[in-house]
Design an enzyme around this catalytic site. Structure first.
Site, mmCIF file in Angstrom:
data_model
loop_
_atom_site.group_PDB
_atom_site.id
_atom_site.type_symbol
_atom_site.label_atom_id
_atom_site.label_comp_id
_atom_site.label_asym_id
_atom_site.label_seq_id
_atom_site.Cartn_x
_atom_site.Cartn_y
_atom_site.Cartn_z
ATOM 1 N N LYS A 162 -19.504 6.916 47.793
ATOM 2 C CA LYS A 162 -18.954 5.514 48.431
ATOM 3 C C LYS A 162 -17.472 5.581 47.622
ATOM 4 O O LYS A 162 -17.264 6.998 46.583
ATOM 5 C CB LYS A 162 -19.450 4.281 47.959
ATOM 6 C CG LYS A 162 -20.922 3.314 48.224
ATOM 7 C CD LYS A 162 -19.535 3.175 49.675
ATOM 8 C CE LYS A 162 -20.742 2.414 50.197
ATOM 9 N NZ LYS A 162 -20.665 1.996 51.509
ATOM 10 N N ASN A 190 -14.409 1.385 53.112
ATOM 11 C CA ASN A 190 -14.848 0.438 52.874
ATOM 12 C C ASN A 190 -13.478 -0.830 52.735
ATOM 13 O O ASN A 190 -13.713 -1.508 52.548
ATOM 14 C CB ASN A 190 -15.887 -0.352 52.225
ATOM 15 C CG ASN A 190 -17.959 0.253 52.004
ATOM 16 O OD1 ASN A 190 -18.097 0.331 51.466
ATOM 17 N ND2 ASN A 190 -17.627 -0.277 53.095
ATOM 18 N N LYS A 264 -23.604 0.049 63.814
ATOM 19 C CA LYS A 264 -24.106 -1.007 63.567
ATOM 20 C C LYS A 264 -24.629 -1.967 64.100
ATOM 21 O O LYS A 264 -24.299 -2.654 64.809
ATOM 22 C CB LYS A 264 -24.154 -1.320 62.138
ATOM 23 C CG LYS A 264 -24.025 -0.516 60.729
ATOM 24 C CD LYS A 264 -23.042 -1.354 59.690
ATOM 25 C CE LYS A 264 -23.130 -0.536 58.226
ATOM 26 N NZ LYS A 264 -21.850 -0.476 57.727
#
Ligand code: NPG
Length: 369
Positions: A162, A190, A264
């Site tokens: 991340k 993100n 997803k």
């Protein structure tokens, strides 16, 4: 197939370690589980919405509410097949994660009745898939290197780090230098970079670190920005949050907004739509991989089935159960030579262990016709 009853079950599983990303910190997996009852057959689905609306606008309490009051009542008492669920639920706007969970439970019951696996139903061509692990934002580079070391030792062939502005080039370079060129390495922002110019300036040095991809540097709706940024970097850009349907995938690819896609099922409204996203990518020659949302064994089983389709040419965020949970609600998935086995039993191929499920359940709502 008549859906006799739907149960919405709230469970909370402690994570073995907190997970921090630009989308907040997760301490527990607050999952919404869906159980459909068809005669004496049950089916299970898992909703991937998080506790707070920080990754997406959906969140666990909201998803449970819409399932109980708007989605499940449209299915109970009806004769419906999994193929038709999305159309029945379409008059409710949005809420793809809640819809995906209900569709998965219907798929699971239907496939258990047919004695067929979800993997076979979706079009899987493999019985094992490579594992990948996601590593959260750390408080120091030393801590990050220790964490990655543990996963490399455990046999994970691919690591995703991340990142966010201020925690990007230095930690990623440190990991690349310490673990060498053979580690499959990628990063995920993100959507935390606020402009193309800023992202280009901060992320350009990553081009020397041989990354598989940079995931979602800019905001969800900024396809033009991703296309522009993609022209300024050599590392392929991958979209996650922006990929909301097969149609959105076509548009993103046509615009040059991504060279890789993370799918997803929750984000696109179900596993059947996720297969269509896969099909779009396969036809366009764009590599696709299966994202993860800290799923319990139920959602993990379904992700493994999806990730076994032929277009999934990159390892997914598919780790062993013990990456997140000391005790999973299903039999745990274990790493075997850097891979995970795709369940081959009917439906999801796994069911909750009744004692563990009961221990972690804090609410159950039953929806009847
Ligand atoms: O292995 O299940 C997993 C987690 C993978 O990093 C992961 N998921 O943005 O893709 C993501 C991310 C995430 C998880 C984001 C939870 C927000 C909450």
């Amino acid at each position: 197939m008549r859906i006799d009853r739907v149960e919405i079950r709230r469970v909370s599983l402690p994570l073995v370690t907190p997970f921090r990303s630009a989308a907040g910190v997760e301490l527990d997996r607050n999952a919404v589980l869906v159980r459909t009852v068809v005669g004496d057959v049950e089916g299970w689905g898992e909703c991937v919405a998080m506790t707070a609306p920080l990754y997406s606008s959906e969140y666990a309490d909201g998803a449970a509410h819409v399932l109980i009051h708007h989605l499940a009542p449209r299915l109970v008492g009806r004769d419906v097949h999994a193929d038709a669920v999305a159309a029945v639920l379409a008059e409710v706007k949005g809420h793809p994660m809640a819809k995906a969970a209900l569709e998965l439970a219907v798929l699971d019951s239907e496939l258990r009745i047919e004695g067929r696996s979800l993997a076979a139903r979706l079009g899987a061509t493999r019985d094992r898939v490579p594992a990948g692990v996601a590593v959260g934002l750390a408080s120091s580079i030393g801590e990050l290197l220790d964490t990655v070391h543990g996963f490399v030792e455990a046999g994970y062939p691919r690591v995703k780090l991340k990142i966010e502005p201020g925690w990007d080039v230095a930690p990623v370079r440190a990991v690349r230098e310490r673990f060498g060129p053979d580690l499959l390495l990628q990063v995920d922002a993100n959507g935390s970079y606020t402009s193309v110019a800023d992202a280009a300036a901060r992320l350009a040095p990553l081009d020397d670190l041989d990354l598989l991809l940079i995931e979602q540097p800019l905001e969800d709706d900024d396809l033009e920005g991703h296309a522009d940024l993609g022209r300024r970097l050599t590392t392929p850009l991958c979209l996650d949050e922006s990929i909301t349907s097969a149609r959105a995938t076509e548009r993103a690819i046509a615009m040059g907004a991504c060279r890789v896609v993370n799918v997803k099922a929750g984000r696109v409204g179900g596993f059947l739509e996720a297969v269509r996203v896969h099909d779009v990518c396969l036809a366009a020659g764009v590599p696709v991989w299966c994202g993860g949302m800290l799923e319990t064994g139920l959602g993990r089983a379904a992700n493994l089935a999806l990730a076994a389709l032929p277009g999934f040419t990159l390892p997914g965020d598919l780790s062993a159960s013990d990456r997140w949970f000391a005790e999973d609600i299903t039999e745990p998935f274990v790493l075997d030579g850097g891979e995970l086995a795709v369940p081959d039993g009917p439906g999801l191929g796994v069911t909750p262990r009744p004692d563990v499920l009961t221990e972690h359940t804090h609410a159950v709502e039953i929806i009847r016709p």
